[in-house]
Design an enzyme around this catalytic site. Structure first.
Site, PDB file in Angstrom:
ATOM      1  N   CYS A   1     -15.769 -49.069 -24.056  1.00  0.00           N
ATOM      2  CA  CYS A   1     -14.398 -49.355 -23.625  1.00  0.00           C
ATOM      3  C   CYS A   1     -14.291 -50.246 -22.381  1.00  0.00           C
ATOM      4  O   CYS A   1     -14.488 -51.448 -22.471  1.00  0.00           O
ATOM      5  CB  CYS A   1     -13.646 -48.045 -23.453  1.00  0.00           C
ATOM      6  SG  CYS A   1     -11.862 -48.245 -23.535  1.00  0.00           S
TER       7      CYS A   1
ATOM      8  N   HIS B   1     -15.297 -43.688 -27.833  1.00  0.00           N
ATOM      9  CA  HIS B   1     -15.636 -42.967 -26.595  1.00  0.00           C
ATOM     10  C   HIS B   1     -16.694 -41.886 -26.769  1.00  0.00           C
ATOM     11  O   HIS B   1     -17.331 -41.812 -27.799  1.00  0.00           O
ATOM     12  CB  HIS B   1     -14.366 -42.367 -25.989  1.00  0.00           C
ATOM     13  CG  HIS B   1     -13.735 -43.296 -25.018  1.00  0.00           C
ATOM     14  ND1 HIS B   1     -14.280 -43.544 -23.795  1.00  0.00           N
ATOM     15  CD2 HIS B   1     -12.630 -44.059 -25.113  1.00  0.00           C
ATOM     16  CE1 HIS B   1     -13.516 -44.412 -23.155  1.00  0.00           C
ATOM     17  NE2 HIS B   1     -12.507 -44.751 -23.929  1.00  0.00           N
TER      18      HIS B   1
HETATM   19  N1  GLN Z   1      -8.504 -50.049 -18.929  1.00  0.00           N
HETATM   20  C1  GLN Z   1      -8.928 -50.280 -20.235  1.00  0.00           C
HETATM   21  C2  GLN Z   1      -7.857 -50.210 -21.308  1.00  0.00           C
HETATM   22  O1  GLN Z   1      -6.946 -49.400 -21.260  1.00  0.00           O
HETATM   23  C3  GLN Z   1     -10.076 -49.344 -20.545  1.00  0.00           C
HETATM   24  C4  GLN Z   1      -9.685 -47.941 -20.808  1.00  0.00           C
HETATM   25  C5  GLN Z   1     -10.819 -47.109 -21.241  1.00  0.00           C
HETATM   26  O2  GLN Z   1     -11.967 -47.335 -20.826  1.00  0.00           O
HETATM   27  N2  GLN Z   1     -10.518 -46.103 -22.039  1.00  0.00           N
HETATM   28  O3  GLN Z   1      -7.931 -51.011 -22.215  1.00  0.00           O
END
Ligand code: GLN
Length: 247
Positions: free
Chosen positions: A95, A196
C-alpha cells in the site's frame, strides 16, 4: 544451515491492518524448513541500513501523515535502494510503500509526496475523502508460471496508474484504481500490492515463492522447498473463495 536475512522498514509507522504478519508468516514457513531467519528493523532517523546485504526487504502501509515522514527518511537512501532492487534483493511493498516506490503520491489536499522513482507508476488520491477502495479483494496471479488466487483486504484512497506489470487480475474488489482490472505491480524480485497484513498468511504460495526466490538467489542453486502441512490454510482459503467468489 541456510539463512535468510530480512529487513523490516519503519515497523512502528508502516503497519496497518497487521502488515507485520507478513514477517511472521515468512519466519514461520522458513523455520518449519530449518532455515534460520534474521530480522532487522530500520526506524525513522536510524542508522543507514546496508540494503544490499539483505535477502528480503519488507515495508507496509501507513496513513498519509506517516507516509510523508517516512518518505523523507527513505529519500536519503534512494540510490542504495535502487541498487538493491537492481541486484535482485526481494522487495515486498504494501500500500503506502507501494506508492512510495513510484514517481509520486498526491494526497487528498493536492499535496505531493515525492516517490523514490524506482518504478514508473504514480498515485493520486481522489479529492473526495469519503471515496476509498475498501474491502475484501481476490486477484488472479501467476507465480513461476503457476496460477494462484490471492486473497486479501484493501483500503486505499490512492489510485495508482501507469503500472506496466501488474501483480494480478482483479476478480473481486478494486485494485490499482476504482475501475481497475489489475492490482499491484510485480517483477521477479518485487511484489508491490494494495493487499494488506493478511497477504502472506492467507496466501502461503506467495510466502513460499519469496522464500524460494531468496534462497535460490543467495545460494546460486535451484531449491525445492519441502512441502508443509497446509490443511488449515487450505480450509481457510476454500471458505473465503466460496464466500467471495461463490466457488
Ligand atoms: N495513504 C495511502 C492511501 O490512502 C496509503 C494508505 C494505506 O497504506 N492503507 O492511498
Amino acid at each position: 544451515m541456510r539463512e535468510i536475512k530480512i529487513l523490516y522498514l519503519y515497523p512502528d509507522m508502516l503497519n496497518l491492518y497487521g502488515d507485520r504478519g507478513n514477517i511472521q508468516a515468512l519466519k514461520y514457513r522458513a523455520e518449519k524448513r530449518n532455515i534460520t531467519v534474521q530480522i532487522d528493523h530500520h526506524y525513522l532517523g536510524g542508522q543507514a541500513p546496508d540494503f544490499s546485504s539483505y535477502d528480503i526487504i519488507f515495508a507496509g502501509g501507513g496513513a498519509d501523515k506517516e507516509q510523508a515522514l517516512v518518505a523523507t527518511d527513505m529519500m536519503q537512501y534512494k540510490e542504495n535502494i535502487q541498487k538493491a532492487v537492481n541486484e535482485g534483493v526481494f522487495f515486498l511493498l504494501v500500500c503506502g510503500s507501494y506508492q512510495l516506490f513510484g514517481k509520486y503520491y498526491k494526497g487528498v489536499e493536492g499535496d505531493i509526496i515525492p516517490g523514490l522513482e524506482i518504478f514508473d507508476f504514480y498515485t493520486e488520491a481522489i479529492p473526495d475523502r469519503t471515496k476509498r477502495c475498501i474491502g475484501n479483494i481476490v486477484i488472479q496471479a501467476e507465480l513461476n508460471g503457476k496460477a494462484t488466487k490471492v486473497i486479501g483486504y484493501e483500503n486505499h484512497g490512492g489510485q495508482t496508474r501507469d503500472v506496466n506489470n501488474s501483480f494480478g487480475k482483479v476478480l473481486l474488489g478494486h485494485g490499482n484504481t476504482f475501475e481497475a482490472t489489475d492490482e499491484g505491480f510485480m517483477i521477479k524480485n518485487v511484489i508491490a500490492t494494495y493487499i494488506h497484513g493478511t497477504l502472506l498468511s492467507k496466501n502461503p504460495d506467495i510466502t513460499d515463492y519469496i522464500i524460494q526466490y531468496a534462497l535460490e538467489r543467495k545460494y546460486g542453486e535451484e531449491i525445492e522447498l519441502e512441502p508443509l502441512d497446509d490443511t488449515f490454510e487450505e480450509k481457510c482459503r476454500e471458505q473465503l473463495l466460496h464466500r467471495f467468489l461463490g466457488e
